[in-house]
Design a protein around this motif. Structure first.
Motif, PDB file in Angstrom:
ATOM      1  N   THR A  35       1.768   6.521  -6.909  1.00  0.00           N
ATOM      2  CA  THR A  35       0.636   7.339  -7.341  1.00  0.00           C
ATOM      3  C   THR A  35       0.936   8.827  -7.146  1.00  0.00           C
ATOM      4  O   THR A  35       0.623   9.647  -8.019  1.00  0.00           O
ATOM      5  CB  THR A  35      -0.626   6.953  -6.557  1.00  0.00           C
TER       6      THR A  35
ATOM      7  N   THR B 175      -5.292  -7.676 -16.999  1.00  0.00           N
ATOM      8  CA  THR B 175      -4.803  -6.349 -16.617  1.00  0.00           C
ATOM      9  C   THR B 175      -4.342  -5.566 -17.844  1.00  0.00           C
ATOM     10  O   THR B 175      -4.694  -4.391 -18.018  1.00  0.00           O
ATOM     11  CB  THR B 175      -3.644  -6.490 -15.616  1.00  0.00           C
TER      12      THR B 175
ATOM     13  N   GLU C 171       2.343   1.738  -3.410  1.00  0.00           N
ATOM     14  CA  GLU C 171       1.349   2.260  -4.352  1.00  0.00           C
ATOM     15  C   GLU C 171       1.104   3.744  -4.129  1.00  0.00           C
ATOM     16  O   GLU C 171       1.012   4.528  -5.090  1.00  0.00           O
ATOM     17  CB  GLU C 171       0.040   1.492  -4.201  1.00  0.00           C
TER      18      GLU C 171
ATOM     19  N   GLN D  31       0.821  -1.207   0.000  1.00  0.00           N
ATOM     20  CA  GLN D  31       0.000   0.000   0.000  1.00  0.00           C
ATOM     21  C   GLN D  31       0.854   1.255   0.000  1.00  0.00           C
ATOM     22  O   GLN D  31       0.569   2.222  -0.727  1.00  0.00           O
ATOM     23  CB  GLN D  31      -0.922  -0.013   1.219  1.00  0.00           C
TER      24      GLN D  31
ATOM     25  N   VAL E  77      -4.459   4.138 -14.349  1.00  0.00           N
ATOM     26  CA  VAL E  77      -5.701   4.913 -14.445  1.00  0.00           C
ATOM     27  C   VAL E  77      -5.462   6.339 -13.959  1.00  0.00           C
ATOM     28  O   VAL E  77      -5.971   7.307 -14.547  1.00  0.00           O
ATOM     29  CB  VAL E  77      -6.823   4.229 -13.636  1.00  0.00           C
ATOM     30  N   GLU E  78      -4.670   6.484 -12.910  1.00  0.00           N
ATOM     31  CA  GLU E  78      -4.329   7.819 -12.419  1.00  0.00           C
ATOM     32  C   GLU E  78      -3.524   8.587 -13.466  1.00  0.00           C
ATOM     33  O   GLU E  78      -3.693   9.799 -13.630  1.00  0.00           O
ATOM     34  CB  GLU E  78      -3.522   7.694 -11.123  1.00  0.00           C
TER      35      GLU E  78
ATOM     36  N   ARG F  37      -4.591   0.682 -11.012  1.00  0.00           N
ATOM     37  CA  ARG F  37      -5.000   1.957 -10.418  1.00  0.00           C
ATOM     38  C   ARG F  37      -3.998   3.066 -10.722  1.00  0.00           C
ATOM     39  O   ARG F  37      -4.376   4.217 -10.958  1.00  0.00           O
ATOM     40  CB  ARG F  37      -5.163   1.788  -8.907  1.00  0.00           C
TER      41      ARG F  37
ATOM     42  N   ARG G 142      -2.911  -3.058  -8.244  1.00  0.00           N
ATOM     43  CA  ARG G 142      -2.405  -1.740  -7.863  1.00  0.00           C
ATOM     44  C   ARG G 142      -1.829  -1.015  -9.086  1.00  0.00           C
ATOM     45  O   ARG G 142      -1.977   0.208  -9.217  1.00  0.00           O
ATOM     46  CB  ARG G 142      -1.341  -1.890  -6.772  1.00  0.00           C
TER      47      ARG G 142
END
Length: 420
Positions: free
Chosen positions: A179, A372, A175, A172, A320-321, A317, A314
């Protein structure tokens, strides 16, 4: 000048965040200042009818604090070291700075050490009759506040230390770091400069004089140097690039008499080179770390395909960001500095190459990886779609070499049909 100062201050704060001694030192100084504040108010604050607090009651509280906080601080340090070792052994050694920078653990350790110093200093001052009625009252209030802070911090820290260093927590934090770096980069992909169009033939390189990774670029310094010397500067080494003497950091155009050593030194000083890569400002490094976490989980010694599947989610995501975040509008802040952009194909390669290689013989990982990459190809970004299709073909080639059951290969070929 202000921009250069701000950049260096930001780099200093980031470095101090990973130093375990920084916050405890600040807490110790605040503890000493707290006792000093009680002494100052004792003579300066004219309080009418101040509450009478006996020195014995304060001494008892301070004695408890001084005798117990050092033990708790040592226990906290041991628990943190165990968590750091767990993160390095079970995730990736490159994830260690993320665990080390955990604010809750650092704050807890700092408060425990600061409370110990406060208890010792307050006890010495109290036993030497340094306080009158007002001073004892202020010291009592400060002691009560420190006790409450220690209790609340300990309860919160126990909950955090139970998770710190665990696989899920480390994933986490990795990630979140990636991000944040992706979001920051996408908002200003050129770092305030202009697109790199390539300088004309005859432009002069300014080469590195050290060995290491580029961690940060002071764009304000490059702009100021270019303006003063009537140059156009093209950055050739982005954060994450490995530099050796002789490799160009920048190329300059406009220097009719060549680049003097003074100008070259100024341009070199805009690049902070370190022995290790950093997450801030280097999105590709975060992708590599997540990929390493998945690769280690797929090793025969660990055999944890679930972690690799978690990492692929992860990574979705994160991409996508990338697609959602758009560059901020506005005129370039550094028009004399040309900056290349990060290639999406490089990001995809950094993220999935290790997973495709190490998970080639595992059907559940291969299935998730194909799904994915298909998802990434459908996000509406053509460059990302092209890179995802190329990575799917590579992953399928790995699987065809390592999978023993023909039925599983047929299944993966069907899932990879979007890449044809």
């Amino acid at each position: 000048m202000a921009g250069r100062l701000l950049s260096r201050l930001r780099a200093l704060l980031l470095d101090l965040r990973q130093r375990l001694w920084a916050k405890p030192l600040a807490a110790c100084l605040l503890s000493v200042l707290g006792v000093g504040l009680a002494w100052v108010l004792d003579s300066e604050w004219l309080m009418r009818n101040p509450p009478e607090v006996s020195a014995d009651s304060i001494e008892s509280l301070l004695s408890i604090m001084a005798s117990s906080m050092l033990v708790i601080a040592i226990f906290a340090a041991g628990a943190m070291v165990s968590a750091y070792a767990s993160a390095s052994n079970h995730s990736s050694p490159r994830s260690f700075p993320l665990v080390l920078a955990d604010d809750t653990s650092q704050n807890a350790y700092s408060i425990f050490v600061g409370a110990f110093i406060f208890g010792v200093v307050g006890l010495v001052a109290l036993e030497n009759s340094s306080f009158e009625t007002v001073g004892r009252f202020v010291l009592f209030i400060e002691t009560a506040v420190v006790f409450a802070l220690v209790i609340l911090t300990f309860v919160r820290w126990v909950d955090r230390i139970a998770r710190l260093g665990r696989q899920g927590n480390t994933n986490q934090r990795a990630e979140e770091a990636v991000t944040g770096a992706i979001r920051s980069y996408r908002r200003s992909p050129l770092r305030g400069g202009v697109p790199a169009t390539g300088l004309p033939p005859g432009s002069l390189p300014v080469e590195a004089d050290d060995v290491g990774f580029v961690c940060a670029i002071d764009m304000a310094c490059l702009q100021e140097c270019a303006k003063q010397n009537q140059l156009v500067v093209e950055v050739t080494a982005l954060p994450g690039a490995f530099m050796v003497p002789g490799r160009a950091l920048v190329r300059v155009d406009g220097a009719r008499t060549g680049v003097t050593e003074k100008v070259a030194g100024t341009l070199r000083s805009a690049f902070r080179i370190s022995q290790t890569r950093e997450f801030d400002g280097d999105p590709r490094f975060g992708m590599v770390v997540l990929s390493e976490i998945a690769g280690r989980a797929l090793s025969p010694a660990v055999n944890d395909p679930g972690t690799a599947i978690d990492v692929t989610g992860r990574l979705v995501r994160i991409f996508v960001e990338w697609v959602r975040t758009v560059p901020e509008a506005g005129s370039p802040e550094y028009p004399l500095v040309q900056v290349p952009e990060i290639s999406l194909s490089d990001l995809v390669e950094d993220a999935f190459t290790a997973i495709a290689r190490d998970g080639a013989g595992t059907i559940e990982v291969g299935t998730r990886l194909m799904k994915t990459l298909n998802t990434l190809a459908s996000l509406g970004n053509e460059e990302l779609a092209t890179a995802a299709r190329a990575q799917a073909r590579l992953a399928l080639a790995h699987a065809e070499l390592h999978m023993e059951l023909p039925a599983q290969v047929v299944r993966l070929r069907a899932l990879a049909s979007f890449a044809d």
